[in-house]
Design an enzyme around this catalytic site. Sequence first.
Site, PDB file in Angstrom:
ATOM      1  N   ILE A  13     -87.551 118.622  10.130  1.00  0.00           N
ATOM      2  CA  ILE A  13     -88.351 117.418   9.908  1.00  0.00           C
ATOM      3  C   ILE A  13     -89.842 117.747   9.930  1.00  0.00           C
ATOM      4  O   ILE A  13     -90.614 117.257   9.098  1.00  0.00           O
ATOM      5  CB  ILE A  13     -88.006 116.324  10.945  1.00  0.00           C
ATOM      6  CG1 ILE A  13     -86.502 116.033  10.925  1.00  0.00           C
ATOM      7  CG2 ILE A  13     -88.786 115.043  10.652  1.00  0.00           C
ATOM      8  CD1 ILE A  13     -86.025 115.120  12.041  1.00  0.00           C
ATOM      9  N   THR A 126     -85.201 110.298  19.689  1.00  0.00           N
ATOM     10  CA  THR A 126     -84.003 110.136  18.855  1.00  0.00           C
ATOM     11  C   THR A 126     -83.209 108.910  19.299  1.00  0.00           C
ATOM     12  O   THR A 126     -83.269 108.521  20.474  1.00  0.00           O
ATOM     13  CB  THR A 126     -83.116 111.402  18.967  1.00  0.00           C
ATOM     14  OG1 THR A 126     -81.796 111.096  18.496  1.00  0.00           O
ATOM     15  CG2 THR A 126     -82.974 111.883  20.405  1.00  0.00           C
ATOM     16  N   ASP A 127     -82.417 108.354  18.372  1.00  0.00           N
ATOM     17  CA  ASP A 127     -81.553 107.229  18.756  1.00  0.00           C
ATOM     18  C   ASP A 127     -80.445 107.664  19.723  1.00  0.00           C
ATOM     19  O   ASP A 127     -79.814 106.829  20.365  1.00  0.00           O
ATOM     20  CB  ASP A 127     -80.946 106.539  17.517  1.00  0.00           C
ATOM     21  CG  ASP A 127     -80.021 107.422  16.698  1.00  0.00           C
ATOM     22  OD1 ASP A 127     -79.932 108.638  16.963  1.00  0.00           O
ATOM     23  OD2 ASP A 127     -79.362 106.890  15.782  1.00  0.00           O
ATOM     24  N   GLU A 128     -80.222 108.988  19.803  1.00  0.00           N
ATOM     25  CA  GLU A 128     -79.128 109.462  20.672  1.00  0.00           C
ATOM     26  C   GLU A 128     -79.398 109.183  22.150  1.00  0.00           C
ATOM     27  O   GLU A 128     -78.478 109.220  22.962  1.00  0.00           O
ATOM     28  CB  GLU A 128     -78.878 110.963  20.448  1.00  0.00           C
ATOM     29  CG  GLU A 128     -78.544 111.254  18.996  1.00  0.00           C
ATOM     30  CD  GLU A 128     -77.772 112.535  18.776  1.00  0.00           C
ATOM     31  OE1 GLU A 128     -77.123 113.025  19.718  1.00  0.00           O
ATOM     32  OE2 GLU A 128     -77.818 113.048  17.649  1.00  0.00           O
ATOM     33  N   TYR A 154     -77.974 117.492  25.057  1.00  0.00           N
ATOM     34  CA  TYR A 154     -79.115 117.334  24.132  1.00  0.00           C
ATOM     35  C   TYR A 154     -79.780 115.982  24.333  1.00  0.00           C
ATOM     36  O   TYR A 154     -80.989 115.897  24.576  1.00  0.00           O
ATOM     37  CB  TYR A 154     -78.641 117.473  22.674  1.00  0.00           C
ATOM     38  CG  TYR A 154     -79.630 116.900  21.670  1.00  0.00           C
ATOM     39  CD1 TYR A 154     -80.878 117.487  21.467  1.00  0.00           C
ATOM     40  CD2 TYR A 154     -79.335 115.744  20.930  1.00  0.00           C
ATOM     41  CE1 TYR A 154     -81.797 116.951  20.566  1.00  0.00           C
ATOM     42  CE2 TYR A 154     -80.245 115.200  20.026  1.00  0.00           C
ATOM     43  CZ  TYR A 154     -81.472 115.808  19.851  1.00  0.00           C
ATOM     44  OH  TYR A 154     -82.379 115.266  18.968  1.00  0.00           O
ATOM     45  N   LYS A 158     -83.517 114.942  25.743  1.00  0.00           N
ATOM     46  CA  LYS A 158     -84.456 114.128  24.952  1.00  0.00           C
ATOM     47  C   LYS A 158     -84.834 112.852  25.714  1.00  0.00           C
ATOM     48  O   LYS A 158     -85.981 112.402  25.660  1.00  0.00           O
ATOM     49  CB  LYS A 158     -83.851 113.774  23.596  1.00  0.00           C
ATOM     50  CG  LYS A 158     -83.746 114.925  22.609  1.00  0.00           C
ATOM     51  CD  LYS A 158     -85.071 115.525  22.158  1.00  0.00           C
ATOM     52  CE  LYS A 158     -85.888 114.607  21.289  1.00  0.00           C
ATOM     53  NZ  LYS A 158     -87.098 115.287  20.742  1.00  0.00           N
ATOM     54  N   ARG A 278     -65.583 117.113  19.072  1.00  0.00           N
ATOM     55  CA  ARG A 278     -66.657 117.509  19.990  1.00  0.00           C
ATOM     56  C   ARG A 278     -66.417 116.815  21.341  1.00  0.00           C
ATOM     57  O   ARG A 278     -66.157 115.602  21.364  1.00  0.00           O
ATOM     58  CB  ARG A 278     -67.963 117.034  19.367  1.00  0.00           C
ATOM     59  CG  ARG A 278     -69.145 117.057  20.278  1.00  0.00           C
ATOM     60  CD  ARG A 278     -70.330 116.327  19.647  1.00  0.00           C
ATOM     61  NE  ARG A 278     -71.001 117.105  18.635  1.00  0.00           N
ATOM     62  CZ  ARG A 278     -71.937 116.619  17.803  1.00  0.00           C
ATOM     63  NH1 ARG A 278     -72.275 115.345  17.851  1.00  0.00           N
ATOM     64  NH2 ARG A 278     -72.523 117.389  16.929  1.00  0.00           N
ATOM     65  N   GLY A 280     -67.000 114.608  24.411  1.00  0.00           N
ATOM     66  CA  GLY A 280     -67.950 113.512  24.676  1.00  0.00           C
ATOM     67  C   GLY A 280     -68.570 112.926  23.422  1.00  0.00           C
ATOM     68  O   GLY A 280     -69.646 112.314  23.490  1.00  0.00           O
TER      69      GLY A 280
HETATM   70  N1  LIG Z   1     -82.555 115.950  12.757  1.00  0.00           N
HETATM   71  C1  LIG Z   1     -82.365 114.681  13.044  1.00  0.00           C
HETATM   72  O1  LIG Z   1     -81.497 114.034  12.460  1.00  0.00           O
HETATM   73  C2  LIG Z   1     -83.229 114.003  14.083  1.00  0.00           C
HETATM   74  C3  LIG Z   1     -83.122 112.625  14.256  1.00  0.00           C
HETATM   75  C4  LIG Z   1     -83.945 111.985  15.199  1.00  0.00           C
HETATM   76  C5  LIG Z   1     -84.850 112.727  15.932  1.00  0.00           C
HETATM   77  N2  LIG Z   1     -84.924 114.085  15.765  1.00  0.00           N
HETATM   78  C6  LIG Z   1     -85.921 114.830  16.553  1.00  0.00           C
HETATM   79  O2  LIG Z   1     -86.864 115.337  15.625  1.00  0.00           O
HETATM   80  C7  LIG Z   1     -87.397 116.581  16.089  1.00  0.00           C
HETATM   81  C8  LIG Z   1     -87.236 117.633  15.009  1.00  0.00           C
HETATM   82  O3  LIG Z   1     -85.844 117.757  14.691  1.00  0.00           O
HETATM   83  P1  LIG Z   1     -85.346 118.818  13.604  1.00  0.00           P
HETATM   84  O4  LIG Z   1     -84.027 118.334  13.127  1.00  0.00           O
HETATM   85  O5  LIG Z   1     -86.438 119.092  12.649  1.00  0.00           O
HETATM   86  O6  LIG Z   1     -85.133 120.098  14.524  1.00  0.00           O
HETATM   87  P2  LIG Z   1     -85.038 121.633  14.144  1.00  0.00           P
HETATM   88  O7  LIG Z   1     -84.092 122.228  15.115  1.00  0.00           O
HETATM   89  O8  LIG Z   1     -84.773 121.796  12.677  1.00  0.00           O
HETATM   90  O9  LIG Z   1     -86.507 122.184  14.401  1.00  0.00           O
HETATM   91  C9  LIG Z   1     -87.022 122.359  15.686  1.00  0.00           C
HETATM   92  C10 LIG Z   1     -88.239 123.270  15.588  1.00  0.00           C
HETATM   93  O10 LIG Z   1     -88.795 123.379  16.904  1.00  0.00           O
HETATM   94  C11 LIG Z   1     -89.108 124.748  17.141  1.00  0.00           C
HETATM   95  N3  LIG Z   1     -89.047 125.006  18.586  1.00  0.00           N
HETATM   96  C12 LIG Z   1     -87.936 124.971  19.381  1.00  0.00           C
HETATM   97  N4  LIG Z   1     -88.273 125.280  20.650  1.00  0.00           N
HETATM   98  C13 LIG Z   1     -89.622 125.482  20.661  1.00  0.00           C
HETATM   99  C14 LIG Z   1     -90.554 125.801  21.674  1.00  0.00           C
HETATM  100  N5  LIG Z   1     -90.172 125.997  22.941  1.00  0.00           N
HETATM  101  N6  LIG Z   1     -91.858 125.923  21.339  1.00  0.00           N
HETATM  102  C15 LIG Z   1     -92.266 125.740  20.052  1.00  0.00           C
HETATM  103  N7  LIG Z   1     -91.415 125.447  19.050  1.00  0.00           N
HETATM  104  C16 LIG Z   1     -90.105 125.318  19.349  1.00  0.00           C
HETATM  105  C17 LIG Z   1     -88.054 125.527  16.372  1.00  0.00           C
HETATM  106  O11 LIG Z   1     -88.460 126.863  16.113  1.00  0.00           O
HETATM  107  C18 LIG Z   1     -87.922 124.673  15.116  1.00  0.00           C
HETATM  108  O12 LIG Z   1     -88.850 125.074  14.134  1.00  0.00           O
HETATM  109  C19 LIG Z   1     -86.654 116.905  17.378  1.00  0.00           C
HETATM  110  O13 LIG Z   1     -87.455 116.520  18.456  1.00  0.00           O
HETATM  111  C20 LIG Z   1     -85.401 116.031  17.313  1.00  0.00           C
HETATM  112  O14 LIG Z   1     -84.939 115.683  18.589  1.00  0.00           O
HETATM  113  C21 LIG Z   1     -84.140 114.733  14.862  1.00  0.00           C
END
Ligand SMILES: NC(=O)c1ccc[n+]([C@@H]2O[C@H](COP(=O)([O-])OP(=O)(O)OC[C@H]3O[C@@H](n4cnc5c(N)ncnc54)[C@H](O)[C@@H]3O)[C@@H](O)[C@H]2O)c1
Length: 341
Positions: A13, A126-128, A154, A158, A278, A280
Site C-alpha cells: 500500500i 486495519t478493520d481487523e 497480527y 495492530k 486458518r 481462529g
Molecule cells: N493489505 C491490506 O489489505 C491492509 C488493509 C488494512 C490495513 N493495512 C495496513 O496497511 C499497512 C501496509 O500494509 P501492506 O499490505 O502494504 O503491508 P506490506 O507487508 O506489503 O508492507 C509492509 C512494509 O513495511 C516494511 N516494514 C516492516 N517492518 C518494518 C520495520 N520494522 N521498519 C521499517 N519498515 C518495516 C516492510 O519492509 C514492507 O515494505 C499495514 O500497517 C497494514 O496493517 C493493510
Amino acid sequence: MRSILVTGAAGFIGSNFVRMLMSRGEDVKLVVLDKLTYAGNIANIQDLIDDEKLFFVKGDICDAALVEQLWTNHAINQVVHFAAESHVDRSILSSGPFVQTNVVGTQVLLDVAKAKGVDRFVHVSTDEVYGSLPEDKPDVKFTEETSLAPNSPYSASKAGSDCLARSYFHTHHLPVMITRCSNNYGPYQFPEKALPLFITNLMEGKKIPLYGDGMNIRDWLYVEDHCDAIWTVLNKGTPGEVYNIGGNNEMTNRKIVETILREMGKTWDDGVQYVKDRPGHDRRYAIDASKIKRELGWEPKHRWEQAIKTTIQWFKDHQDWWRAIKSGEYLKYYDQQYTQR
Ligand SMILES: NC(=O)c1ccc[n+]([C@@H]2O[C@H](COP(=O)([O-])OP(=O)(O)OC[C@H]3O[C@@H](n4cnc5c(N)ncnc54)[C@H](O)[C@@H]3O)[C@@H](O)[C@H]2O)c1
C-alpha cells in the site's frame, strides 16, 4: 513544501501511496523509511528513487536514533505510518516480529514525533482490530465506535499500536488520526496475500488453496481508493478522530475465487484445492464507512468488476516481479503453510 515521513513505502500500500502522490505532482517531499523485510521490495519504487522529491532510507522504525536523525535532516512535519508486519498467517507461526514492529515501532515513531514536533500523523490501522461480525446479521457493520476485539496475533499487535496512537492524542495532544481499512487488492501486493496468491498460482498451473468452507466474508477495496482515502485524511481529517475506510463490497472467499477463475478461464475442479482452515479464522468483516464520506467527502471510485480485471492484467504484465518473489524463502513458507498441515 511539506516533508512527509512515509514508513513502509516499499510494501504494497505504501508504494502505491507514494506512486499516487508522485503521479499527481503533489508539492511534497517524501522521506521513505523501510526495513526491506521479506515483504518490502525496492523494485516497488525503484523507478521513483531518482526523483528529487523522494528520499529513500533503508532502516527500522524501531531505531529511535535513526528516526530522530531523519526528523532533523529532513525537517519532517507530517507522518503516514504504513510499516508493519502484515500477514495474519505469519503471525500465527511467530508473533514476536509483529509485537516488535507493530507495537514497539509505532511507539518509537510517536515518541520521536512528540519530541521533535509534527503537524499531522496518520496511523494506518486495519478493520481487523474489531474482530469478527455475526454472519446471520448482515446489517451489522463495524463503525468507529465498535469495541476493539482482535482475534489474531497480527490484529492484536495492530490494536496495540492503534491504542497507543489514540493515547498520544489524548495524553500528549499529538495530532494523530487513525484509519481502519478493509482488505485491499491491486498492483504490487505481495503474492502470499489471498488475491495475488490465487492469481499467480493459476498462472503457474497450481491450484488456489481455499481455507475451510470458503465462506469467510471480507470487504474488498482497490488499493488506489485506500491511498486516496489516506491522503484525504492527512489533509482534511480532524486530529484525534478515527476513520473507517471500506469498499462497500462484501464477498465470500468463494465468490472471489469464482470471479478469478472466470476471468482466467479456469474451472473450479481445475483450479481449487480446499485446505485446512486458518486457526481462529474470523468469519465476517464489514465496514460502515459513512463517517469519512459524510465528514471528508471520500468514497471509493473503483468498482470490483473492473478493478479485479485491472489487477489480474497487472500480474500478467509483471511476471518478472512476482516470479522473483515466489522463490527461496517464499517456497519454504508456502510449503509450511499449505503442504505440511
Ligand atoms: N493489505 C491490506 O489489505 C491492509 C488493509 C488494512 C490495513 N493495512 C495496513 O496497511 C499497512 C501496509 O500494509 P501492506 O499490505 O502494504 O503491508 P506490506 O507487508 O506489503 O508492507 C509492509 C512494509 O513495511 C516494511 N516494514 C516492516 N517492518 C518494518 C520495520 N520494522 N521498519 C521499517 N519498515 C518495516 C516492510 O519492509 C514492507 O515494505 C499495514 O500497517 C497494514 O496493517 C493493510
